[in-house]
Write a protein that holds these residues in place. Structure first.
Motif, PDB file in Angstrom:
ATOM      1  N   ALA A 110       0.849  -1.191   0.000  1.00  0.00           N
ATOM      2  CA  ALA A 110       0.000   0.000   0.000  1.00  0.00           C
ATOM      3  C   ALA A 110       0.882   1.238   0.000  1.00  0.00           C
ATOM      4  O   ALA A 110       1.959   1.247   0.602  1.00  0.00           O
ATOM      5  CB  ALA A 110      -0.920   0.012   1.215  1.00  0.00           C
ATOM      6  N   HIS A 111       0.394   2.258  -0.689  1.00  0.00           N
ATOM      7  CA  HIS A 111       1.110   3.523  -0.792  1.00  0.00           C
ATOM      8  C   HIS A 111       0.240   4.704  -0.409  1.00  0.00           C
ATOM      9  O   HIS A 111       0.715   5.816  -0.300  1.00  0.00           O
ATOM     10  CB  HIS A 111       1.632   3.719  -2.218  1.00  0.00           C
ATOM     11  CG  HIS A 111       2.471   2.569  -2.685  1.00  0.00           C
ATOM     12  ND1 HIS A 111       1.929   1.464  -3.315  1.00  0.00           N
ATOM     13  CD2 HIS A 111       3.791   2.354  -2.587  1.00  0.00           C
ATOM     14  CE1 HIS A 111       2.901   0.610  -3.595  1.00  0.00           C
ATOM     15  NE2 HIS A 111       4.035   1.120  -3.159  1.00  0.00           N
ATOM     16  N   ASP A 112      -1.062   4.438  -0.224  1.00  0.00           N
ATOM     17  CA  ASP A 112      -1.990   5.528   0.079  1.00  0.00           C
ATOM     18  C   ASP A 112      -3.215   4.963   0.797  1.00  0.00           C
ATOM     19  O   ASP A 112      -3.351   3.756   0.991  1.00  0.00           O
ATOM     20  CB  ASP A 112      -2.399   6.274  -1.192  1.00  0.00           C
ATOM     21  CG  ASP A 112      -2.988   5.372  -2.273  1.00  0.00           C
ATOM     22  OD1 ASP A 112      -3.688   4.391  -1.936  1.00  0.00           O
ATOM     23  OD2 ASP A 112      -2.757   5.653  -3.464  1.00  0.00           O
ATOM     24  N   GLU A 115      -5.392   2.273  -1.120  1.00  0.00           N
ATOM     25  CA  GLU A 115      -4.853   0.906  -1.114  1.00  0.00           C
ATOM     26  C   GLU A 115      -4.966   0.264   0.271  1.00  0.00           C
ATOM     27  O   GLU A 115      -5.192  -0.949   0.378  1.00  0.00           O
ATOM     28  CB  GLU A 115      -3.414   0.893  -1.616  1.00  0.00           C
ATOM     29  CG  GLU A 115      -3.330   1.174  -3.098  1.00  0.00           C
ATOM     30  CD  GLU A 115      -1.917   1.249  -3.646  1.00  0.00           C
ATOM     31  OE1 GLU A 115      -1.777   1.142  -4.876  1.00  0.00           O
ATOM     32  OE2 GLU A 115      -0.955   1.429  -2.872  1.00  0.00           O
ATOM     33  N   ILE A 116      -4.845   1.050   1.326  1.00  0.00           N
ATOM     34  CA  ILE A 116      -5.062   0.515   2.673  1.00  0.00           C
ATOM     35  C   ILE A 116      -6.518   0.080   2.818  1.00  0.00           C
ATOM     36  O   ILE A 116      -6.807  -0.992   3.348  1.00  0.00           O
ATOM     37  CB  ILE A 116      -4.683   1.548   3.752  1.00  0.00           C
ATOM     38  CG1 ILE A 116      -3.163   1.723   3.788  1.00  0.00           C
ATOM     39  CG2 ILE A 116      -5.197   1.121   5.133  1.00  0.00           C
ATOM     40  CD1 ILE A 116      -2.686   2.830   4.683  1.00  0.00           C
ATOM     41  N   VAL A 127       0.024  -5.237   6.032  1.00  0.00           N
ATOM     42  CA  VAL A 127       0.162  -4.246   4.965  1.00  0.00           C
ATOM     43  C   VAL A 127       1.584  -3.703   4.997  1.00  0.00           C
ATOM     44  O   VAL A 127       2.057  -3.258   6.043  1.00  0.00           O
ATOM     45  CB  VAL A 127      -0.850  -3.097   5.146  1.00  0.00           C
ATOM     46  CG1 VAL A 127      -0.602  -1.994   4.140  1.00  0.00           C
ATOM     47  CG2 VAL A 127      -2.270  -3.614   5.044  1.00  0.00           C
ATOM     48  N   LEU A 128       2.272  -3.766   3.854  1.00  0.00           N
ATOM     49  CA  LEU A 128       3.583  -3.134   3.719  1.00  0.00           C
ATOM     50  C   LEU A 128       3.345  -1.745   3.154  1.00  0.00           C
ATOM     51  O   LEU A 128       3.017  -1.587   1.980  1.00  0.00           O
ATOM     52  CB  LEU A 128       4.503  -3.948   2.803  1.00  0.00           C
ATOM     53  CG  LEU A 128       5.099  -5.183   3.495  1.00  0.00           C
ATOM     54  CD1 LEU A 128       4.217  -6.392   3.316  1.00  0.00           C
ATOM     55  CD2 LEU A 128       6.492  -5.445   2.978  1.00  0.00           C
ATOM     56  N   LEU A 129       3.478  -0.733   4.008  1.00  0.00           N
ATOM     57  CA  LEU A 129       3.196   0.651   3.655  1.00  0.00           C
ATOM     58  C   LEU A 129       4.491   1.345   3.288  1.00  0.00           C
ATOM     59  O   LEU A 129       5.449   1.358   4.071  1.00  0.00           O
ATOM     60  CB  LEU A 129       2.515   1.351   4.838  1.00  0.00           C
ATOM     61  CG  LEU A 129       2.123   2.811   4.674  1.00  0.00           C
ATOM     62  CD1 LEU A 129       1.205   3.014   3.468  1.00  0.00           C
ATOM     63  CD2 LEU A 129       1.459   3.309   5.954  1.00  0.00           C
TER      64      LEU A 129
END
Length: 190
Positions: A110-112, A115-116, A127-129
């Protein structure tokens, strides 16, 4: 150790705190890096740079090393391929984690916030943020920074693993228990 639960899925491994992620640039030192990680860490095998037969062969070698060190082995591919290859779970965009396969960890990138939210809706186990800090993987790309990372992480229903420019020093500064790295866990190994 008995089964653990996370979200809606039962799996038989505990979610590790440290994660080494494979990449073309750290491939030559992965065996050594895996052997130096704390026992029970995690290994995410990507190796997108290899054609399938070579990717499978390299996976078998690294899986054996990782398992010998008590590490969880996650494959960046489909759940079907992960099951066929004997991985403990899958890694990728939240949509790529469906359909769910029982007994496997599902690690979403996730980047935002969107996506979360998708990872939440699809029941990701973690979640890999990213990217928390500037990283060689995306030179010149915008990083979240500590404040935005924490703000976004609060919205995740699953544990969050910090990624992007992470190493032991940055993890301590961020005061974040779970983190992953490519260079930060491989290039700093003597």
């Amino acid at each position: 150790m008995g089964p653990r639960y996370s979200g809606r899925v039962r799996y038989s491994i505990t979610l590790p705190d440290q994660w080494l992620i494979s990449d073309a640039r750290n491939d030559a030192g992965l065996e050594r890096a895996l052997s130096r990680l704390p026992r029970g860490s995690g290994f995410i095998y990507r190796h997108y740079h290899l054609d399938d037969p070579y990717r499978w062969a390299r996976f078998r070698v690294l899986r054996r090393v990782a398992r010998g060190c008590g590490h969880a082995v996650i494959l960046a591919d489909s759940a079907l391929t992960a099951a066929e290859w004997g991985a403990d779970g899958i890694y990728g965009h939240p949509r790529s984690l469906c359909p769910r396969r029982s007994g496997m960890l599902h690690l979403a990138t996730a980047h935002d916030l969107q996506e979360i939210g998708l990872a939440n809706a699809l029941g990701a186990d973690a979640v890999l943020l990213s990217p928390v800090f500037p990283t060689r993987s995306h030179p010149g790309g915008a990083a979240l920074g500590a404040a935005r990372f924490r703000l976004l992480a609060r919205h995740s229903h699953a544990p969050v693993i910090a990624l992007g420019g992470m190493n032991a020093v940055n993890a301590r500064a961020l005061q974040w228990q779970r983190w992953a790295a490519i260079d930060g866990l491989s290039s700093q190994i003597p």
